[in-house]
Scaffold this motif. Structure first.
Motif, PDB file in Angstrom:
ATOM      1  N   ASP A 194       0.846  -1.332  -0.062  1.00 56.23           N
ATOM      2  CA  ASP A 194       0.153  -0.065  -0.091  1.00 56.23           C
ATOM      3  C   ASP A 194       0.798   1.258   0.089  1.00 56.23           C
ATOM      4  N   TRP A 195       2.333   1.028  -0.282  1.00 54.11           N
ATOM      5  CA  TRP A 195       2.952   2.262  -0.406  1.00 54.11           C
ATOM      6  C   TRP A 195       2.712   3.313  -1.639  1.00 54.11           C
ATOM      7  N   ALA A 196       1.866   2.561  -2.581  1.00 52.28           N
ATOM      8  CA  ALA A 196       1.058   3.394  -3.607  1.00 52.28           C
ATOM      9  C   ALA A 196      -0.294   2.758  -3.913  1.00 52.28           C
ATOM     10  N   PRO A 197      -1.077   3.242  -4.527  1.00 43.76           N
ATOM     11  CA  PRO A 197      -2.486   2.583  -5.190  1.00 43.76           C
ATOM     12  C   PRO A 197      -2.213   1.433  -5.885  1.00 43.76           C
ATOM     13  N   ALA A 198      -2.766   0.508  -5.776  1.00 46.05           N
ATOM     14  CA  ALA A 198      -2.609  -0.754  -6.608  1.00 46.05           C
ATOM     15  C   ALA A 198      -3.859  -1.581  -6.999  1.00 46.05           C
ATOM     16  N   LEU A 199      -5.044  -1.094  -6.338  1.00 44.90           N
ATOM     17  CA  LEU A 199      -6.386  -1.933  -6.684  1.00 44.90           C
ATOM     18  C   LEU A 199      -7.258  -1.070  -7.341  1.00 44.90           C
ATOM     19  N   HIS A 200      -8.184  -1.965  -8.405  1.00 48.32           N
ATOM     20  CA  HIS A 200      -9.238  -1.088  -8.917  1.00 48.32           C
ATOM     21  C   HIS A 200      -8.627   0.146  -9.611  1.00 48.32           C
ATOM     22  N   LEU A 201      -7.746   0.126 -10.288  1.00 50.09           N
ATOM     23  CA  LEU A 201      -7.129   1.438 -10.880  1.00 50.09           C
ATOM     24  C   LEU A 201      -7.717   1.420 -12.498  1.00 50.09           C
ATOM     25  N   GLY A 202      -8.222   0.608 -13.128  1.00 50.77           N
ATOM     26  CA  GLY A 202      -8.735   0.432 -14.253  1.00 50.77           C
ATOM     27  C   GLY A 202      -7.834  -0.061 -15.362  1.00 50.77           C
TER      28      GLY A 202
END
Length: 500
Positions: free
Chosen positions: A91-99
């Motif tokens: 979770d250091w950067a957004p990783a889920l459900h990004l398209g």
């Protein structure tokens, strides 16, 4: 108050500003901390770029991200961002459900393996297990180093892409500013440059600098002489004509004109002489003796009442001051008792309509009006029955009689106390008409103020392979320019134009 920047159809607050209880949290983009050491600066910079790279929005720029842009908790494994210095955390950067699916999935696996090894160290002991854990750590360390290097390369590439985009946008803005500035400077330069655009659609400038009525006449004259003008390096052909007209019109010093047109004095003097030669040769048809039927068809009413249709020309002389020649004979011949100085005298003739139809060559100021009239070629143009109106100095009845013409001059008292009734009536008929030639001479001097100046001796020398002088050509050109202007004698609506 805001919504998820990724495009999730969720909001943190309603329209009234009240916080919604939808189980989601919203997080701002991480800041780049530049004042807490180089390591913190590098890590936070990479993290900010990692967020931007993960979101992939063209409207988000590294240097300017408003706080209203937020990411919701749906895009993190744990529902919130990890500690900023823990780069290995998923979770250091957004990783889920990004398209998109280009975010590496090994980040969470690597973090899980680290947590597993950490628990083993705490719960188990012994050399064999420790050795296995160490071997596993070495294998995972190599794999993690490779993954971390690839991740850093990806972040650095994103940073370079963002910097390139920002640099390109800056260069485009700078280029646009330079283009606008160049257009403004070019517009200001054209306003100061003496060329066609300077005079186009500006009658006031044309009348002031050239004396001509409008730009259409100026450009028509230029078009007539353009094929015969020499080609200069620093001056256009229009500027050659323009500087000549300005000098004739305003009598500006050569030094001043050389500054205006950015040329040397010698170049300007030579250009002036060359242009005068072309104007004298190519505009000569504008200084002509009209046919008799043309004169009669346009005869002004006041002339018809006094002399019928017989008046062909009204003559007079005017003088131009010159420098005194060193030759004693020339000095005596050029001295004018009327002006009290050295002059050149010219005989000028106008039609009853006010058009200059004759101009003689220059004569020394000592020459009489009668002598000039008899020797300048005017008599050869007269026809049988023509009437010439003149001043008292033109006592040329005998010469006119030989040409079967007649001269009308004001009567002399001839030692009488007063004039006869007939002489008075004749003088009253002649005087109002003869004054027109003086008005034309005044217009000639006012439109070409160079004629008020004292002419140098160099202008009185004969031109190469010609009998006339440069001053003769200047006077001819000035007369032609006057003919290109409305008549000071008869207005256009007072008589019909000649059809011939």
């Amino acid at each position: 108050m805001g919504s998820c920047v990724v495009g999730c159809k969720v909001r943190s607050h309603n329209r009234r500003g009240k916080k919604l209880d939808n189980g989601l949290s919203f997080y701002c983009f991480p800041a780049w901390k530049q004042n807490e050491g180089s390591r913190v600066s590098n890590v936070t910079k990479r993290r900010r770029m990692a967020w931007i790279s993960a979101i992939r929005s063209t409207d988000i720029h590294f240097a300017d991200i408003p706080r209203s842009l937020k990411v919701c908790s749906r895009h993190f494994h744990s529902g919130k961002p990890a500690y900023e210095m823990d780069e290995s955390h998923p979770d250091w950067a957004p990783a889920l459900h990004l398209g998109h699916s280009e975010v590496t999935a090994t980040v969470s696996d690597r973090h899980a393996r680290r947590q597993h090894r950490h628990h083993l160290r705490e719960s188990e002991g012994g050399g064999h297990n420790d050795q296995n854990i160490m071997n596993e750590d070495e294998r995972d360390g190599v794999q993690e180093d490779a993954e971390e290097e690839g991740y850093r390369d990806q972040a650095e590439a994103a940073v370079e892409e963002e910097e390139y985009r920002e640099t390109t946008e800056t260069d485009q803005l700078a280029a646009e500013r330079l283009r606008i500035e160049c257009q403004e400077l070019r517009s200001e330069l054209n306003k100061l440059k003496m060329d066609e655009e300077f005079f186009k659609d500006n009658t006031e400038k044309v009348q002031y600098y050239t004396g001509l009525p409008c730009f259409a006449i100026l450009f028509s004259m230029f078009t007539t002489v353009k094929p015969f003008l020499p080609v200069a390096k620093k001056l256009s052909q229009f500027q050659m004509v323009l500087l000549t007209l300005i000098r004739l019109r305003l009598d500006l010093p050569i030094q001043h004109l050389s500054h205006i047109f950015n040329v040397s004095r010698s170049t300007l003097s030579a250009t002036f002489a060359d242009t005068i030669d072309v104007l004298y040769a190519r505009l000569a048809p504008l200084l002509y003796w009209p046919e008799r039927h043309c004169l009669q068809a346009t005869m002004p009413p006041q002339v018809l009442q006094a002399f019928g249709k017989r008046v062909a020309i009204i003559v007079d002389c005017f003088e131009i001051r010159t420098e005194g020649p060193s030759n004693l004979m020339a000095h005596a011949q050029s001295f004018s008792h009327y002006k009290g100085t050295q002059t050149m005298k010219y005989l000028i003739g106008i039609t009853p309509q006010g058009l200059i139809s004759f101009i003689s060559k220059g004569w020394g100021g000592r020459a009489s009006d009668m002598h000039i009239t008899e020797n300048c070629g005017l008599l050869n143009k007269l026809l049988r029955g023509d009437v010439v109106l003149a001043d008292r100095g033109f006592n040329i009845k005998d010469s006119m009689g030989m040409m079967c013409a007649e001269v009308k001059i004001p009567a002399f008292t001839k030692r009488r106390c007063q004039l006869d009734v007939k002489d008075v009536e004749d003088t009253r008929a002649i005087a109002p008409l003869r004054i027109h030639v003086e008005r034309v001479i005044g217009s000639l001097r006012n439109k070409c103020t160079l004629l008020h100046n004292t002419m140098p001796i160099s202008l009185l020398l004969p031109c190469k392979d010609e009998e006339c002088t440069l001053l003769d050509k200047i006077v001819n050109v000035c007369c032609i320019l006057v003919n290109m202007c409305p008549s000071v004698v008869v207005r256009p609506d007072e008589t019909e134009k000649c059809a011939c």
